[in-house]
Design an enzyme around this catalytic site. Structure first.
Site, PDB file in Angstrom:
ATOM      1  N   SER A  91      -9.639  -0.992   6.742  1.00 53.53           N
ATOM      2  CA  SER A  91      -9.157  -1.026   5.345  1.00 53.53           C
ATOM      3  C   SER A  91      -8.416  -1.932   4.772  1.00 53.53           C
ATOM      4  CB  SER A  91      -8.113   0.188   5.321  1.00 53.53           C
ATOM      5  OG  SER A  91      -8.762   1.387   5.231  1.00 53.53           O
ATOM      6  N   LYS A 145       0.613  -1.307   0.102  1.00 55.98           N
ATOM      7  CA  LYS A 145      -0.063  -0.002   0.038  1.00 55.98           C
ATOM      8  C   LYS A 145       0.816   1.303   0.011  1.00 55.98           C
ATOM      9  CE  LYS A 145      -3.870   1.999   2.707  1.00 55.98           C
ATOM     10  NZ  LYS A 145      -4.409   1.625   3.836  1.00 55.98           N
ATOM     11  N   SER A 182      -9.459   1.344   2.680  1.00 53.76           N
ATOM     12  CA  SER A 182      -8.774   2.345   1.909  1.00 53.76           C
ATOM     13  C   SER A 182      -7.471   1.450   1.130  1.00 53.76           C
ATOM     14  CB  SER A 182      -7.917   3.223   2.583  1.00 53.76           C
ATOM     15  OG  SER A 182      -6.987   2.644   3.827  1.00 53.76           O
TER      16      SER A 182
HETATM   17  N1  GLN Z   1     -12.992   3.526   6.324  1.00 50.57           N
HETATM   18  C1  GLN Z   1     -12.399   3.953   7.473  1.00 50.57           C
HETATM   19  C2  GLN Z   1     -11.918   5.552   7.464  1.00 50.57           C
HETATM   20  O1  GLN Z   1     -11.782   6.038   6.243  1.00 50.57           O
HETATM   21  C3  GLN Z   1     -11.124   2.989   7.608  1.00 50.57           C
HETATM   22  C4  GLN Z   1     -10.039   3.313   6.841  1.00 50.57           C
HETATM   23  C5  GLN Z   1      -8.902   2.695   7.246  1.00 50.57           C
HETATM   24  O2  GLN Z   1      -8.949   1.750   7.986  1.00 50.57           O
HETATM   25  N2  GLN Z   1      -7.710   3.347   6.849  1.00 50.57           N
HETATM   26  O3  GLN Z   1     -11.343   5.966   8.519  1.00 50.57           O
END
Ligand code: GLN
Length: 468
Positions: free
Chosen positions: A173, A74, A149
């Site tokens: 994510s 990532k 994400s």
């Molecule tokens: N969708 C969640 C957020 O936007 C989780 C994102 C993540 O785990 N980085 O905070």
């Protein structure tokens, strides 16, 4: 399913193909792909490493299991000398000054990073649409989102562009894109893997974790990257998950399972996902597994607690990005204006929304009422988890409220996007190990155990493979 890491290892050792050919073919596939998963392809870097593995094999030297295995990162991980943009304009030209601990451990084992993967900027999102590289597309249906994400990472694994990828999970994510692309994604216990060298979103829930096509590959990568690290004082020494522990199916049948009634009764839950989840519970019971219904917090409480804390922490963490020490600097009349213009121009709307929200809940006059209250609720949530895990070994839950959304569907409705994290954020607040397995419902199933219970989680996923 047979471990892809083992398959590649055997093919390299028996010289069925060379590591250079393997890496080249993966990179070609990523270049040709329309899924938009790659922010940067590490072609030169990867091919150099592949040539070294080939030379070793030619010399008759032994290679390790992960040696020569291509993987993805990532684009929030630092790999010295390579770009790390967090999918933002801010860091589009940023070059990593050092290497993240988890990545270093994989490098030490000989695995080869080939791609920095598209994701929501700074981890802010649930679809990989909040990225300056353009939305990543789902591996199964390109009109759908990749999830987020860590969307690019999950799609790369599903498409077999990478053997495994390292995602990052703050509130879902890894687990949600894994479910959207039908692969495995593990959010390990908080502190099992060092966060050193991963860009911080919400430091109190951020974790590093693997995404892969098979449970065995998840296990191998997890063992490789876990462990105490003096660079991250929240890490603890963990024991390896052994291969034998994974095959004890009879032992696993004795594990007690629970699920949260409030999750399944939620009005927002898609009818198909609900029906499939209930069917799974019935199948487990029919096979002699004890399943209990548990009371827990409403999903709305979990979402509001998570977003209060995540926004507060990201506002603090991103304060360092002002164009002075890091990132693209914009010119303006004086220093204060430079900060303002640099931050306004370089952050996406979604990131700005979170910084503003975070600074609001931390500000004088609001922090007692909002931020400190959220911390109190979080403690209650953790306490409840500890109590629940005295009576059950495993908690099962859906991954998402709805089937995979279409590209563009949730982008303009931030509140709907936040609420879509209903089932993932609670386990992040508890710091618990949770695996998405691509079974049960259209977007998979989450398997959670008490802290440091990764072995149980993986064992249970094996059982599910036998039963459904
Ligand atoms: N969708 C969640 C957020 O936007 C989780 C994102 C993540 O785990 N980085 O905070």
């Amino acid at each position: 399913m047979v471990s892809e890491i083992h398959q590649i290892h055997n093919a390299l050792v028996s010289q069925k193909y060379s590591c250079t050919d393997l890496v080249k073919s993966k990179i070609e596939e990523i270049k040709k792909s329309t899924n938009n998963t790659a922010n940067f392809i590490l072609e030169e870097y990867a091919l150099e490493k592949a040539a070294a593995v080939d030379a070793k094999i030619k010399n008759g030297e032994e290679i390790g299991l992960l040696e020569g295995v291509p993987f993805g990162l990532k684009d929030v991980y630092l790999l010295q000398g390579q770009p790390a943009s967090a999918s933002s304009d801010f860091l589009k030209e940023y070059v990593s000054p050092y290497t993240a601990t988890a990545i270093q451990k994989l490098l030490n084992a000989g695995a080869i990073p080939i791609v920095k993967e598209n994701c929501d900027a700074f981890g802010h999102g649930s679809s990989t649409e909040n990225t300056v590289f353009g939305a990543a597309k789902n591996a199964i249906d390109e009109t759908k989102v990749a999830g987020g994400s860590s969307g690019g990472s999950a799609v790369n694994v599903a498409k077999k562009y990478t053997t495994f990828s390292l995602g990052g999970d703050t509130g879902g994510s890894i687990r949600q894109p894994a479910g959207y692309n039908k692969v495995y994604g593990l959010k390990p216990t908080y502190g099992r893997i060092s966060r050193y060298g991963i860009m911080a979103y919400a430091s109190s829930t951020d974790v590093v974790g693997p995404i892969a096509s098979t449970l065995e590959d998840i296990r191998i990568v997890l063992n490789c990257i876990s462990g105490k690290d003096y660079h991250d004082q929240t890490t603890y020494p963990s024991t390896e998950v052994s291969e034998n522990a994974m095959s004890d199916i009879d032992g696993v049948r004795k594990l007690k399972v629970g699920y949260y009634k409030s999750f399944i009764d939620s009005e927002a839950l898609d009818k198909g996902i609900k029906a499939d989840f209930i069917k799974l519970i019935d199948t487990l019971r029919a096979n002699g597994v004890e399943v209990n219904e548990l009371d827990f917090f409403e999903t709305n409480t979990l979402v509001s607690t998570y977003y209060t804390l995540a926004m507060a922490e990201t506002a603090s963490n991103l304060a360092r990005l002002d164009g002075t020490n890091y990132g693209n600097r914009k010119s303006a009349g004086n220093l204060k204006e430079i900060y303002a213009v640099t931050r306004s121009d370089n952050f996406t709307e979604e990131t700005k929304r979170r910084i503003v929200g975070g600074n609001q809940v931390l500000s004088q006059g609001h922090s007692e009422e909002i931020y400190l209250k959220a911390r109190g609720v979080r403690n209650e949530i953790s306490k409840r988890f500890s109590e629940e895990f005295e009576s059950v070994d495993i908690v099962l839950s859906p991954v998402s409220l709805t089937p995979v959304p279409s590209v563009g569907e949730t982008m303009n409705d931030p509140l709907a996007m936040y609420l879509s994290d209903a089932y993932t954020v609670g386990f992040s607040l508890g710091g618990l190990p949770t695996l998405t397995a691509p079974v049960g419902t259209e977007t998979g199933i989450q398997i959670t155990a008490d802290k440091d219970g990764e072995a149980k989680v993986l064992q249970f996923a094996h059982l599910l493979n036998e039963l459904v």
